[in-house]
Design an enzyme around this catalytic site. Structure first.
Site, mmCIF file in Angstrom:
data_model
loop_
_atom_site.group_PDB
_atom_site.id
_atom_site.type_symbol
_atom_site.label_atom_id
_atom_site.label_comp_id
_atom_site.label_asym_id
_atom_site.label_seq_id
_atom_site.Cartn_x
_atom_site.Cartn_y
_atom_site.Cartn_z
ATOM 1 N N SER A 140 37.407 -78.944 -8.185
ATOM 2 C CA SER A 140 38.529 -78.378 -7.086
ATOM 3 C C SER A 140 38.158 -76.647 -7.215
ATOM 4 O O SER A 140 37.601 -76.425 -8.163
ATOM 5 C CB SER A 140 39.861 -78.497 -7.500
ATOM 6 N N TYR A 153 46.988 -79.347 -13.140
ATOM 7 C CA TYR A 153 46.030 -79.479 -12.410
ATOM 8 C C TYR A 153 44.781 -78.796 -12.606
ATOM 9 O O TYR A 153 43.569 -79.236 -12.447
ATOM 10 C CB TYR A 153 46.516 -79.434 -10.751
ATOM 11 N N LYS A 157 40.826 -79.962 -13.508
ATOM 12 C CA LYS A 157 39.624 -79.649 -12.718
ATOM 13 C C LYS A 157 38.635 -79.023 -13.333
ATOM 14 O O LYS A 157 37.521 -79.003 -13.217
ATOM 15 C CB LYS A 157 40.212 -79.239 -11.479
#
Length: 268
Positions: A140, A153, A157
């Site tokens: 990401s 998150y 990533k």
């Protein structure tokens, strides 16, 4: 072993996984998908339009289920897996202190353990079809520079990025490519989720209010094809991701200042 190339995609019931399945299927690949959403998988396979398809309902957090899924797919595809697309993942946003233990553990388990387990399970299959086989991971733009309001998150990533770089070195002598995609905000159903249990505001709304672009999912599918067939280790997708990659490399001080001045983190 059949000559038709084969790709197995996790998170294939919708979004990026579905788009990549359609893109490779349209180019006469045998397409296998895995997900916990069986109805969504059926919809994806119906859209491919040819019979060279396979589905397996499983949870990427289950290591034994990975072996069952990939062994079944290899049998169905005529003995080969050329690409594993480690794509399954979930979002989580909001301030770290507002994230629950369950939310944190679920995100870590799916986004990180799922990728590691998938790589382990895929290795013997990809070694058989090397050179030229590929492990493709969905990272990401949040794996380029940590995103306020998305610390968990972002951590996952960054982890996917590290796994990609590590295995690129480990598996080079086997002739297996290892690649990652680093998309920014992509037009998929994930944007319609709330970032955490305490928020009632969808991610899409926050992205729009921030003035950030939402990239068509077909651009990710094309990037996946190019990554599998190219030599670039990490492929950024979308204007935001490309700008972030450039700025974090050449203007890190400015990126840090802008990050610290962010007044309303995603999901807050």
């Amino acid at each position: 072993m059949t000559s038709r190339k084969a790709i197995f995609i996790t998170g294939g019931a919708s979004g990026i996984g579905r788009a990549v399945a359609l893109h490779f299927g349209a180019r006469d690949w045998f397409v296998g998908i895995g997900d916990v959403d069986e109805r969504g998988m059926d919809e994806t396979l119906s859209l491919i339009g040819h019979g060279f398809t396979y589905k397996h309902k499983f949870d990427v957090r289950d290591r034994a289920a990975w072996d069952e899924a990939l062994d079944g797919f290899a049998t169905a595809s005529g003995g080969r897996i050329d690409v594993l697309f480690n794509n399954a993942g979930i979002p989580i946003g909001g301030s770290l202190v507002d994230n629950s233990v369950d939310e944190i553990e679920r995100c870590l388990d799916i986004n990180l353990k799922g990728v590691l387990f998938g790589a382990q399970a895929a290795y013997p299959h990809l070694r058989k079809t090397a050179p030229g086989s590929c492990l493709l991971n969905t990272a990401s733009a949040a794996g380029i520079y940590g995103t306020p309001g998305a610390s968990v998150y972002s951590a996952t990533k960054f982890g996917v990025r590290a796994i990609t770089e590590s295995l690129d070195g480990e598996w080079a002598e086997d002739g297996i490519k290892v690649r990652s995609l680093m998309p920014s905000f992509i037009d998929t159903p994930l944007l319609d989720h709330t970032p955490n249990a305490q928020s009632n505001e969808g991610i899409r709304q926050r992205v729009t209010e921030a003035g950030l672009e939402i990239t068509p999912v077909e651009e990710v599918a094309k990037a996946a094809w190019d990554a599998v067939h190219g030599e670039k280790l990490h492929t950024t997708v979308g204007k935001t991701a490309k700008q972030m990659a450039f700025a974090s490399r050449w203007m890190p001080g400015r990126v840090r200042k802008q990050t610290r001045e962010s007044t309303r983190p995603l999901g807050k």
